[in-house]
Design a protein around this motif. Structure first.
Motif, PDB file in Angstrom:
ATOM      1  N   ASP A 112      13.118  -4.849  -6.956  1.00  0.00           N
ATOM      2  CA  ASP A 112      11.714  -5.185  -7.193  1.00  0.00           C
ATOM      3  C   ASP A 112      10.825  -4.148  -6.494  1.00  0.00           C
ATOM      4  O   ASP A 112      11.071  -3.789  -5.338  1.00  0.00           O
ATOM      5  CB  ASP A 112      11.387  -6.572  -6.646  1.00  0.00           C
ATOM      6  CG  ASP A 112      11.966  -7.696  -7.501  1.00  0.00           C
ATOM      7  OD1 ASP A 112      12.713  -7.390  -8.452  1.00  0.00           O
ATOM      8  OD2 ASP A 112      11.677  -8.865  -7.207  1.00  0.00           O
ATOM      9  N   PRO A 113       9.784  -3.659  -7.154  1.00  0.00           N
ATOM     10  CA  PRO A 113       8.968  -2.582  -6.576  1.00  0.00           C
ATOM     11  C   PRO A 113       8.346  -2.914  -5.225  1.00  0.00           C
ATOM     12  O   PRO A 113       8.163  -2.024  -4.393  1.00  0.00           O
ATOM     13  CB  PRO A 113       7.879  -2.355  -7.636  1.00  0.00           C
ATOM     14  CG  PRO A 113       8.478  -2.847  -8.914  1.00  0.00           C
ATOM     15  CD  PRO A 113       9.350  -4.001  -8.527  1.00  0.00           C
ATOM     16  N   ASP A 114       8.009  -4.189  -4.988  1.00  0.00           N
ATOM     17  CA  ASP A 114       7.335  -4.542  -3.736  1.00  0.00           C
ATOM     18  C   ASP A 114       8.277  -5.168  -2.711  1.00  0.00           C
ATOM     19  O   ASP A 114       7.826  -5.771  -1.731  1.00  0.00           O
ATOM     20  CB  ASP A 114       6.153  -5.472  -4.005  1.00  0.00           C
ATOM     21  CG  ASP A 114       6.578  -6.823  -4.575  1.00  0.00           C
ATOM     22  OD1 ASP A 114       7.737  -6.948  -5.029  1.00  0.00           O
ATOM     23  OD2 ASP A 114       5.752  -7.760  -4.563  1.00  0.00           O
ATOM     24  N   VAL A 129       6.420  -1.182   2.809  1.00  0.00           N
ATOM     25  CA  VAL A 129       6.206  -1.784   1.484  1.00  0.00           C
ATOM     26  C   VAL A 129       5.814  -3.257   1.630  1.00  0.00           C
ATOM     27  O   VAL A 129       5.184  -3.830   0.740  1.00  0.00           O
ATOM     28  CB  VAL A 129       7.481  -1.641   0.617  1.00  0.00           C
ATOM     29  CG1 VAL A 129       7.341  -2.381  -0.712  1.00  0.00           C
ATOM     30  CG2 VAL A 129       7.788  -0.172   0.352  1.00  0.00           C
ATOM     31  N   GLU A 131       3.482  -4.441   3.286  1.00  0.00           N
ATOM     32  CA  GLU A 131       2.029  -4.570   3.168  1.00  0.00           C
ATOM     33  C   GLU A 131       1.633  -4.771   1.712  1.00  0.00           C
ATOM     34  O   GLU A 131       0.774  -5.601   1.391  1.00  0.00           O
ATOM     35  CB  GLU A 131       1.353  -3.331   3.741  1.00  0.00           C
ATOM     36  CG  GLU A 131       1.545  -3.153   5.243  1.00  0.00           C
ATOM     37  CD  GLU A 131       0.852  -1.908   5.762  1.00  0.00           C
ATOM     38  OE1 GLU A 131       0.191  -1.221   4.961  1.00  0.00           O
ATOM     39  OE2 GLU A 131       0.959  -1.631   6.968  1.00  0.00           O
ATOM     40  N   VAL A 132       2.266  -3.996   0.820  1.00  0.00           N
ATOM     41  CA  VAL A 132       2.013  -4.155  -0.616  1.00  0.00           C
ATOM     42  C   VAL A 132       2.469  -5.534  -1.068  1.00  0.00           C
ATOM     43  O   VAL A 132       1.769  -6.225  -1.831  1.00  0.00           O
ATOM     44  CB  VAL A 132       2.749  -3.039  -1.405  1.00  0.00           C
ATOM     45  CG1 VAL A 132       2.544  -3.227  -2.903  1.00  0.00           C
ATOM     46  CG2 VAL A 132       2.291  -1.661  -0.959  1.00  0.00           C
ATOM     47  N   GLN A 133       3.640  -5.937  -0.611  1.00  0.00           N
ATOM     48  CA  GLN A 133       4.199  -7.239  -0.989  1.00  0.00           C
ATOM     49  C   GLN A 133       3.255  -8.370  -0.621  1.00  0.00           C
ATOM     50  O   GLN A 133       2.970  -9.268  -1.436  1.00  0.00           O
ATOM     51  CB  GLN A 133       5.559  -7.417  -0.302  1.00  0.00           C
ATOM     52  CG  GLN A 133       6.284  -8.700  -0.627  1.00  0.00           C
ATOM     53  CD  GLN A 133       7.548  -8.842   0.217  1.00  0.00           C
ATOM     54  OE1 GLN A 133       7.556  -9.572   1.203  1.00  0.00           O
ATOM     55  NE2 GLN A 133       8.618  -8.138  -0.154  1.00  0.00           N
ATOM     56  N   ASP A 135       0.035  -8.241  -0.007  1.00  0.00           N
ATOM     57  CA  ASP A 135      -1.213  -8.158  -0.764  1.00  0.00           C
ATOM     58  C   ASP A 135      -1.036  -8.701  -2.178  1.00  0.00           C
ATOM     59  O   ASP A 135      -1.888  -9.433  -2.690  1.00  0.00           O
ATOM     60  CB  ASP A 135      -1.697  -6.702  -0.830  1.00  0.00           C
ATOM     61  CG  ASP A 135      -2.265  -6.213   0.483  1.00  0.00           C
ATOM     62  OD1 ASP A 135      -2.563  -7.060   1.353  1.00  0.00           O
ATOM     63  OD2 ASP A 135      -2.398  -4.982   0.650  1.00  0.00           O
ATOM     64  N   GLU A 136       0.083  -8.336  -2.817  1.00  0.00           N
ATOM     65  CA  GLU A 136       0.283  -8.707  -4.214  1.00  0.00           C
ATOM     66  C   GLU A 136       0.707 -10.163  -4.374  1.00  0.00           C
ATOM     67  O   GLU A 136       0.335 -10.817  -5.351  1.00  0.00           O
ATOM     68  CB  GLU A 136       1.326  -7.790  -4.855  1.00  0.00           C
ATOM     69  CG  GLU A 136       0.855  -6.344  -5.011  1.00  0.00           C
ATOM     70  CD  GLU A 136       1.832  -5.492  -5.788  1.00  0.00           C
ATOM     71  OE1 GLU A 136       2.982  -5.950  -6.019  1.00  0.00           O
ATOM     72  OE2 GLU A 136       1.463  -4.362  -6.163  1.00  0.00           O
ATOM     73  N   ARG A 137       1.480 -10.680  -3.431  1.00  0.00           N
ATOM     74  CA  ARG A 137       2.027 -12.023  -3.595  1.00  0.00           C
ATOM     75  C   ARG A 137       1.288 -13.073  -2.772  1.00  0.00           C
ATOM     76  O   ARG A 137       1.525 -14.274  -2.958  1.00  0.00           O
ATOM     77  CB  ARG A 137       3.514 -12.034  -3.225  1.00  0.00           C
ATOM     78  CG  ARG A 137       4.331 -11.016  -4.017  1.00  0.00           C
ATOM     79  CD  ARG A 137       5.807 -11.337  -3.988  1.00  0.00           C
ATOM     80  NE  ARG A 137       6.611 -10.279  -4.588  1.00  0.00           N
ATOM     81  CZ  ARG A 137       7.852 -10.429  -5.017  1.00  0.00           C
ATOM     82  NH1 ARG A 137       8.441 -11.605  -4.915  1.00  0.00           N
ATOM     83  NH2 ARG A 137       8.518  -9.411  -5.539  1.00  0.00           N
ATOM     84  N   GLU A 220       3.630   2.785  -3.587  1.00  0.00           N
ATOM     85  CA  GLU A 220       4.842   2.496  -4.342  1.00  0.00           C
ATOM     86  C   GLU A 220       5.954   3.454  -3.945  1.00  0.00           C
ATOM     87  O   GLU A 220       5.701   4.506  -3.336  1.00  0.00           O
ATOM     88  CB  GLU A 220       4.592   2.594  -5.850  1.00  0.00           C
ATOM     89  CG  GLU A 220       4.128   3.962  -6.309  1.00  0.00           C
ATOM     90  CD  GLU A 220       3.818   4.002  -7.793  1.00  0.00           C
ATOM     91  OE1 GLU A 220       3.893   2.943  -8.447  1.00  0.00           O
ATOM     92  OE2 GLU A 220       3.505   5.094  -8.292  1.00  0.00           O
TER      93      GLU A 220
END
Length: 343
Positions: A112-114, A129, A131-133, A135-137, A220
């Protein structure tokens, strides 16, 4: 001292996690989870203990609970997961959403990308990553993965060779029966035999290695551009995955240069990382599973048999598949999460 929980604690990897985490300088085992059939029992009754040391006394009487947020105490922020992937795919996101940080050995979500896929000595920066996870979830917790046991064996050696410009990799594995779990391969299947197929293993090696060696730009992960082809085989050794690797490089690399690059590849400043991460053998018939799988308390990778090919280098590598390749990898990632302030 960080209080931790082990998900799927009665299984083979769960038992290895208990061995590695009790005692541990930074972690205290405070929760053990398993299936509903085991919940409510003390661990010594719930687990059919098969590890090569006794159940730790302070773990034996811990009451096993179900693998669900409501059953795990709030003061256990870090969870180590050895769940089957089908269970992990359902439960791990629920736990991360509930605020737990999960260091997982399960194969679900690795690409999974995040979701960061991490070997601390190879790509510790990928932990960001998360941090991205978040934010997105919208999670308060987090989910981090370690790669497949065969991928962990090969990828550190490739990381050492990447300075020469990796272009393509071919690998044939000779994988121990413990990688399939206690009941995964019957004696009638494997004694006097070799099985030239392990379901899904080739795909994992081919994709996970490119993610591990990829670059993270803050938003990413860009997969490494090398081509990877794998053939995975089960053989009748108990522990230790031996792999034959052919690496094509942009720059010419001699056997001595390849061996030196691996020998010099640094370890990580974490409690469970071995002092010598990649042990290089001069002998052409090493490494061997029975002789070399326990180097660095089972946390080291070893390599040998270097020879030049027409467009690169060929060598053999080995790691203990249930320690460095599974439970130990999750422990290292947990240590990294603490070191980087995610727990």
């Amino acid at each position: 001292m960080v209080r931790i929980g082990i998900l799927g604690a009665t299984g083979a990897v769960g038992q290895r996690l208990i061995q590695l985490l009790d005692p541990h300088p930074d972690f205290e085992i405070a929760a053990l989870t398993a299936s509903p059939d085991s919940a409510g029992k003390p661990y010594r009754q719930a687990a059919k203990w098969r590890a090569d040391s006794p159940i730790p006394a302070n773990v034996a009487d811990i009451e096993v609970v179900e693998t669900a947020p409501a059953a795990i105490p709030d003061d256990v922020p870090l969870l180590f997961s050895s769940l089957p992937s089908s269970v992990g795919a359902e439960v791990e996101p629920t736990l991360a959403e509930a605020g737990y940080v999960v260091s997982s050995n399960s194969s679900n979500a690795r690409m999974d990308p995040d979701v960061p896929l991490v070997i601390p000595e190879v790509n510790p920066d990928h932990v960001d990553v998360l941090e991205v996870q978040r934010d997105e979830r919208g999670w308060d917790g987090a989910l981090l993965k370690n790669p497949n046991c065969s991928t962990i064996t090969m990828t550190p050696t490739l990381a050492a060779l990447d300075e020469f410009g990796l272009e393509s990799v071919t690998v044939a594995t000779l994988q121990a029966v413990s990688g399939a779990g206690y009941s995964g391969v019957t004696s009638m299947e494997i004694i006097d035999n070799a099985v030239p197929h392990i379901g899904g293993e080739e795909r994992k090696m081919e994709s996970e290695s490119r993610k591990l060696l990829g670059s993270f730009d803050g938003a990413e992960i860009e997969l490494h551009g090398m081509d990877v082809a794998a053939s995975c085989n089960r053989i009748p050794t108990l522990d230790g995955h031996l792999e034959n690797v052919w690496a094509e490089t942009r720059e010419t690399v001699t056997p001595d240069e390849a061996a030196a690059a691996m020998a010099a590849y640094p370890s990580a400043p974490l409690p469970s990382s071995p002092e010598e991460f990649i042990h290089v053998f001069e002998e052409p018939d090493r490494p061997q599973p029975r002789l070399d799988r326990n180097l660095g308390n089972g946390m080291a990778v070893s390599a040998g048999g270097f020879r030049a090919t027409s467009d690169g280098i060929q060598y053999n590598c080995l790691a203990h598949n249930t320690i460095r390749g599974a439970a130990g990898a999750s422990v290292l990632n947990g240590e990294l999460l603490v070191e980087e302030g995610w727990v």
